[in-house]
Design an enzyme around this catalytic site. Sequence first.
Site, PDB file in Angstrom:
ATOM      1  N   ASP A  39      41.623  27.773  36.022  1.00 38.73           N
ATOM      2  CA  ASP A  39      42.360  27.643  37.267  1.00 38.73           C
ATOM      3  C   ASP A  39      41.548  26.708  38.157  1.00 38.73           C
ATOM      4  O   ASP A  39      40.323  26.579  38.014  1.00 38.73           O
ATOM      5  CB  ASP A  39      42.557  29.004  37.933  1.00 38.73           C
ATOM      6  CG  ASP A  39      43.766  29.012  38.861  1.00 38.73           C
ATOM      7  OD1 ASP A  39      44.233  27.929  39.244  1.00 38.73           O
ATOM      8  OD2 ASP A  39      44.234  30.109  39.220  1.00 38.73           O
ATOM      9  N   GLU A  64      55.380  35.036  51.649  1.00 36.17           N
ATOM     10  CA  GLU A  64      54.910  35.216  50.272  1.00 36.17           C
ATOM     11  C   GLU A  64      54.702  33.855  49.611  1.00 36.17           C
ATOM     12  O   GLU A  64      55.586  33.009  49.599  1.00 36.17           O
ATOM     13  CB  GLU A  64      55.910  36.051  49.462  1.00 36.17           C
ATOM     14  CG  GLU A  64      57.306  35.465  49.384  1.00 36.17           C
ATOM     15  CD  GLU A  64      58.255  36.282  48.517  1.00 36.17           C
ATOM     16  OE1 GLU A  64      57.844  37.333  47.996  1.00 36.17           O
ATOM     17  OE2 GLU A  64      59.413  35.859  48.364  1.00 36.17           O
TER      18      GLU A  64
END
Length: 862
Positions: free
Chosen positions: A277, A626
Amino acid sequence: MKKIEKYKHMKAKLLLVLGLCILPMFLNAQTNYPFKDCSLSIDERVDDLMSRLTVEEKVFLLQASAKEISRLGVDKYYHGNEGLHGVVKGGRFTVFPQAIALSATWNPNLIYNVATAISDEARAKWNFLNQGKDQTSGYSDMLTMWSPTINMARDPRWGRTPETYGEDPFLTSKIGVSFVKGLQGDDDKYLKVVATPKHFVANNEEENRFACNAEISERALREYYLPAFKACIQEGKAQAIMSAYNAINGIPCTANNWLLNTVLRDEWGFTGYVVSDCGAPTYLEKSHHFVDTKKKAAKVAIEAGLDLECGHNIYTNHLYPAYQDGLVDEATIDKAARRVLEARFKLGIFDPAEGNPYTKISPDVISSQKHQDLALETSRQSIVLLKNQDRILPLKAGKIKKIAVVGFNADQVVFGDYSGLPAISPISPLQGIQNKVGDKIEVRHVKWKTAARNLNLLESEYLRNDKNNEKGLFAEYYDDKFLEGTPQTRTDKVVNFDPVNQPPDPYTNYKHKSVRWTGYIAPNISGEYKIGVNSDDGIRLWLNDELVVDEWHNRGTTTDQVALKMEAGKKYAIKLEYFDNGGDAICQLLWEVPNTMGDDLYAEDKQVARSSDYVIAVMGINKSIEKEGRDRVELGLPDDQINYLKDIYQENNNMIVVLVAGSSLAINWMDETVPAIVDAWYPGESGGAAIADVLFGDYNPAGRLPFTFYKSAEDLPPMNDYEVNKGRTYQYFEGEPLYSFGYGLSYTSFDYSDMTIVKNKESVTIAVKVKNSGDYKGDEVVQLYVKDVKSSVQRPLKQLLGFERTSLAIGETKTITFKVPVEKLKYWDDKCEDWHFEKGAFEFMVGASSSDIRLKKTCKVK
């Protein structure tokens, strides 16, 4: 004369030396090395290229933006575009519904087609860009997709829930495998693009993600968190996988030998490469404190099986020095370089274009009518009908004169995180309804305003561009934060610079930016107005050439207001300047008009609702609540939305609520009160059209929930508790959900009958008849669950083991069959550290959701 001859001799000698140096380099670049011979096996070609690379050049290959190796004729290669629900970077493409909506279709075949369209568009753009040679932006190339996100949505508060396929391993596996296969293509020799399932593993919270240590039993890992990854590797044949930021039981995934080598490679047989990542190797030292130097970070990561770094820090700057210091040996670097190179060879990058079928995909496929139609159909199939009291839906257009379309997301197009630029004008819910009814029904819309601020966007009809008198303001967009250089210009209908929550905009596609808007305000009512700017970082506002707000500095999001008396029919000059210093930028020009209807903020909305036949309220959330980097703090809608709905409902009970959101919502009051509720997710470029199709009955909804809707956050364990068997998901939650996993209504009805079970040593086969007994053609999603009746260890209350979405005409009956391998009935035994089958009785349940079980039978399996 002698000096001249001596000079000529020296010049000739110098040219000869230079020629001897340069010529081999030129010849090498043109040499037909064996690694360029596509008749050889990939292993032979990789062996040849590896033998010619220096150690430093091998390290170059392990960086996301890999450099060109000109002496061997190896082009640069940039890893890392995104294809979650459409190609994100590098142009305009088809924008499909968000990932969670893809899962809500419960239709793996459809999702295979979606992923195929995405990879077709990626290859088409690669071909347009001269086989990638003309693409020069990092993380924007077309052949490596860091998708899909198959982490389990164990908790709806997790900010990246919209990127997932829900809370269930089996459903996620089926959708994930289809997506991977669609991205990578079906050619025997070549990959279309590289799929990269992520984030391996248990990446499930945002607030602490760089330092999180998830404590998880091996049983929970094996039964819940790992199965979708295993399926995407073994069934989907994913060529790459992305590791996670977090640690598992004290060891960061980025440097977790057990995870990346023992499980992934030794047990599952993965032969592709592992990419970190972005920035994750840095956090080995910085956040996890797993090592104390960056060289050691490089060592532990590459030795644990991390092949490629997203980012340009640890491998870029510290891997080669670690090799020079003897911390890392060349054989370890070779392993990583080989894996990364194999993917390039499988993509056909070193081969003539003529032999690769994917090099022939035309740019004409990008946002083709076929792909636009597919985006619309996917949105239709994803929509979930949550409530339909007294069959208020579908609306019958012939009996309606006026409809009010109101609410937070009514005239917005919300795509969600990791979204690209649509090639067509996206369709909002309001526009979809207007397009659907035409002039047959009067559609009355009131712009959203919130009691939390008492301000709303200053609309284009009250703004004038002083350059050409168009509605809106003249906008100048600069690619730095100093209002310098040559700007991009256009007319902005409103000032709503909100890249976090608005569809992607090429004018805002850079990190640091500044903008200037100029023109006039032309009010239609006389009185005292409040002019407001909601922004982060710096703003300057001039009204009638007077500087009234001067906040030209870095700051958090703030709303500045000034009062201004204006007369109807006159023009008032306005200039607004803004800079953003990076992060979640926002700049909105707002106003509060003189109060002509008393003190009630929603007086206009109520008047429109009262005089309409129906109210369609489009509510929900967006990336301000979100997204990656931001978890939700509550499960309900914001208070101002709920209070608004209560006020409007008092004026007109014929209310349909459409939710635009990417995760579950605790909408208890709505469920108790409002007649109809439709969940549209983040529905993509044609979402408004799909919503209108469902509301007016041109499409019978059949989407099903891919996760549980809870009534309250109090129903959930703490965010940092990763043991699923402590009441998480439908598998272990013993309370009463608001809406259960697999739930979704239809305009028709379905009857289940004649359940049979046939078993042998290898499998159990369950069959059931399903009949459309209602008045509409429709799809039913038939779901199979199993429960171990009596187990020596805790097992799920029920567990999904099969599903099929099937279309049924009115009165039609179909037999649906599921074949369950006995292997799927095993559980992970922590004591013996292996899968174990326990003989005994298993209850097989067939129904329309995890809570709506229509038929069940128990049989003993040996």
